[in-house]
Write a protein that holds these residues in place. Sequence first.
Motif, short mmCIF file in Angstrom:
data_model
loop_
_atom_site.label_atom_id
_atom_site.label_comp_id
_atom_site.label_asym_id
_atom_site.label_seq_id
_atom_site.Cartn_x
_atom_site.Cartn_y
_atom_site.Cartn_z
N TYR A 74 -13.25 6.31 -4.23
CA TYR A 74 -13.63 5.06 -4.40
C TYR A 74 -13.61 4.58 -5.97
O TYR A 74 -13.33 3.47 -6.30
CB TYR A 74 -14.49 4.57 -3.55
N GLN A 75 -14.04 5.56 -6.77
CA GLN A 75 -14.12 5.44 -8.19
C GLN A 75 -12.69 4.88 -8.60
O GLN A 75 -12.68 4.37 -9.82
CB GLN A 75 -14.61 6.62 -8.87
N HIS A 76 -11.64 5.36 -7.99
CA HIS A 76 -10.16 4.87 -8.50
C HIS A 76 -9.77 3.59 -7.79
O HIS A 76 -8.42 3.45 -8.06
CB HIS A 76 -9.32 6.05 -8.32
N VAL A 77 -10.59 2.77 -7.31
CA VAL A 77 -9.98 1.78 -6.40
C VAL A 77 -10.38 0.33 -7.23
O VAL A 77 -11.53 0.16 -7.59
CB VAL A 77 -10.80 1.53 -5.16
N ALA A 132 -6.97 7.70 3.62
CA ALA A 132 -6.80 8.50 2.31
C ALA A 132 -7.97 9.31 2.20
O ALA A 132 -8.24 10.35 1.42
CB ALA A 132 -6.44 7.78 1.30
N VAL A 133 -9.43 9.04 3.00
CA VAL A 133 -10.43 9.54 2.41
C VAL A 133 -10.88 10.66 3.41
O VAL A 133 -11.53 11.72 3.00
CB VAL A 133 -11.57 8.51 2.58
N VAL A 220 -7.30 11.68 -3.87
CA VAL A 220 -7.08 10.83 -4.84
C VAL A 220 -5.58 10.51 -5.04
O VAL A 220 -5.03 9.37 -5.29
CB VAL A 220 -7.89 11.20 -6.47
N GLU A 221 -4.79 11.70 -5.00
CA GLU A 221 -3.30 11.41 -5.23
C GLU A 221 -2.82 10.70 -3.85
O GLU A 221 -1.85 9.92 -4.07
CB GLU A 221 -2.71 12.91 -5.21
N ALA A 222 -3.26 10.72 -2.59
CA ALA A 222 -2.96 10.06 -1.67
C ALA A 222 -3.18 8.66 -1.92
O ALA A 222 -2.37 7.85 -1.30
CB ALA A 222 -3.73 10.58 -0.40
N MET A 226 -0.18 5.80 -1.33
CA MET A 226 -0.38 4.97 -0.40
C MET A 226 -0.80 3.72 -0.70
O MET A 226 -0.45 2.79 -0.17
CB MET A 226 -1.25 5.60 0.74
N TYR A 227 -1.62 3.41 -1.82
CA TYR A 227 -2.33 2.10 -1.98
C TYR A 227 -2.07 1.84 -3.59
O TYR A 227 -3.14 1.73 -4.38
CB TYR A 227 -3.64 2.15 -1.72
#
Length: 245
Positions: A74-77, A132-133, A220-222, A226-227
Amino acid sequence: MRINTHWISGRTGRSVLLAAGLVAAGAALGLAPRSFADEVRAVPAPAVDETPNGATSETAVLAGGCFWGVQGVYQHVQGVTSAVSGYAGGDKSTANYDEVSEGTTGHAESVKITFDPRRISYGKILQIYFSAVHNPTELNRQGPDSGTQYRSAVFPTSDEQARVAKAYKSQLGAAHVFDAALVTKIEPGKSFYPAEAHHQDFLARNPTYPYIAVNDIPKVEALKRMYPDVYRADPVLVAAAPNTN
């Protein structure tokens, strides 16, 4: 590999040792060890989402295994302004790593996600969570970690969030997106307590740590794969925020 003895106790120590063994075995065979992220699957967007109400900030609390990976994703969202590792489901008096690791406190390792609902919806937060999580069909375990403290759980912070989460769980179940039933618990009315400082930003600070490399970096790669519309390359870190509350 030098292993910090701070972690050689309870779940994390065993997980790090197991992850180290997987890394070594994979390297010897020229293969990358498998993890949950190797089997991620796309899930449909929620048919029911929150109704925009003009709010500029909202919080979601989710549990899906070790909080290092959940926080790291979530830090990458985009639209997420903070993601803090912690504990939810039990009492304040037992909200510490040593006691939670015993699996008897009612707590789950969780992450409080603060986000801007004008940029990303609660439903989208949940879509990422169920795809993804973590694996929402695993009962009281994720990857090498087992116990109720690693359960799949959503802790709604409002009646509206509870409504959306329940509807989405039912939607995914009815669509048979997964090969087994979803075991995710929806637990409203639970408080969140931040974890110790050394657990914050753990993935960002330790991307080559064996446990992280095997179990969490692929997530994180997923997310990125995916998003791509919500992925951000630079994570939003707790260390950069005024506090973790």
